[in-house]
Scaffold this motif. Structure first.
Motif, PDB file in Angstrom:
ATOM      1  N   THR B  29       0.829  -1.202   0.000  1.00 50.67           N
ATOM      2  CA  THR B  29       0.000   0.000   0.000  1.00 50.67           C
ATOM      3  C   THR B  29       0.864   1.254   0.000  1.00 50.67           C
ATOM      4  O   THR B  29       0.670   2.166  -0.804  1.00 50.67           O
ATOM      5  CB  THR B  29      -0.913   0.008   1.241  1.00 50.67           C
ATOM      6  OG1 THR B  29      -1.756  -1.147   1.202  1.00 50.67           O
ATOM      7  CG2 THR B  29      -1.756   1.265   1.281  1.00 50.67           C
ATOM      8  N   LEU B  78      -6.621   0.137  -6.287  1.00 48.41           N
ATOM      9  CA  LEU B  78      -6.687   1.535  -5.831  1.00 48.41           C
ATOM     10  C   LEU B  78      -7.434   2.386  -6.841  1.00 48.41           C
ATOM     11  O   LEU B  78      -7.922   3.468  -6.518  1.00 48.41           O
ATOM     12  CB  LEU B  78      -5.273   2.102  -5.608  1.00 48.41           C
ATOM     13  CG  LEU B  78      -4.398   1.342  -4.611  1.00 48.41           C
ATOM     14  CD1 LEU B  78      -3.155   2.140  -4.302  1.00 48.41           C
ATOM     15  CD2 LEU B  78      -5.179   1.056  -3.326  1.00 48.41           C
ATOM     16  N   ASP B  94     -10.414   3.159  -3.725  1.00 50.30           N
ATOM     17  CA  ASP B  94     -10.085   2.765  -2.350  1.00 50.30           C
ATOM     18  C   ASP B  94     -10.063   4.001  -1.449  1.00 50.30           C
ATOM     19  O   ASP B  94      -9.061   4.711  -1.375  1.00 50.30           O
ATOM     20  CB  ASP B  94      -8.725   2.046  -2.320  1.00 50.30           C
ATOM     21  CG  ASP B  94      -8.434   1.430  -0.958  1.00 50.30           C
ATOM     22  OD1 ASP B  94      -8.718   2.082   0.074  1.00 50.30           O
ATOM     23  OD2 ASP B  94      -7.908   0.308  -0.912  1.00 50.30           O
TER      24      ASP B  94
END
Lengths: 111, 111
Positions: B29, B78, B94
């Motif tokens: 991430t 994402l 996201d």
DNA sequence: TCTATATATGAGCATATAATTATATATTAA
DNA sequence: TTAATATATAATTATATGCTCATATATAGA
């Protein structure tokens, strides 16, 4: 026309355009948090200050590797240390970044 | 003795130990957010959906580079896209990660 | 079907990154 | 001053990363 577009961008700057310095700081911050070793070190430092040797032994990392990563984190002012004899005790030094890390861990753990 | 230590770690797991999957997800991430190009793309997508060409022109990047980075971001879920003819409109997918990005930008901008 | 447009993808290259090994530095105690 | 301990640092190596160039794919229209 092209002049207006440029002007428009200046006005929208607040919520859209990123200047170079911001971009650099943000990317550096996230880069610090993007390596598993550094994440483990920072997460361990959540429990309080620890010496280099303690960090290395607890996380099963080499002394050199921990020292290198701590230097990286110290350069970004994410950690600080105090000396006691020959031992350096490292601890967190940036609440905001630690908060980002905690949020991400929390989110990952609760899917 | 060593058995107790292991046991103790299991009990402390909630607030200290990170399992491999969590570590992987968290590092991935932050890795997504650690590159200036991806940051600019995600930040631009804050303003709404945009085509690949639009992103490339607005941010002054090559079509290929944008496409590669969008694939990266799409793999991590994402971003998402919808098709309209030959044009693909990309948008955020996201909220949590976008929130992390916004916090970091905000913090960097206000020192 | 042929062409144009939009996007995706693969290969290659240059740079960045992280770990290891070996060594250097610093502090303390004898 | 010498030895021991803790940490830092430099050099090396292997891998990861991001870009570019060239090409492939997909959709729509003539």
């Amino acid at each position: 026309m092209s002049g207006e577009q440029v002007q428009e961008k200046v006005f929208n700057e607040k919520d859209q355009h990123l200047d170079e310095e911001t971009l650099f700081v943000v990317s550096q911050t996230f880069k610090a948090l993007s390596d598993p070793t550094r994440i483990r070190i920072l997460n361990f430092l959540c429990t309080g200050e620890h010496s280099v040797t303690d960090i290395a032994e607890t996380l099963n990392l080499s002394q050199s590797s921990v020292s290198h990563q701590l230097r990286f984190l110290k350069n970004l002012r994410l950690v600080k240390f105090r000396r006691e004899g020959t031992t350096l005790y490292y601890s967190e030094d940036d609440d905001h970044v630690m908060n980002l890390l905690k949020q991400a861990i929390d989110h990952a753990e609760h899917h």
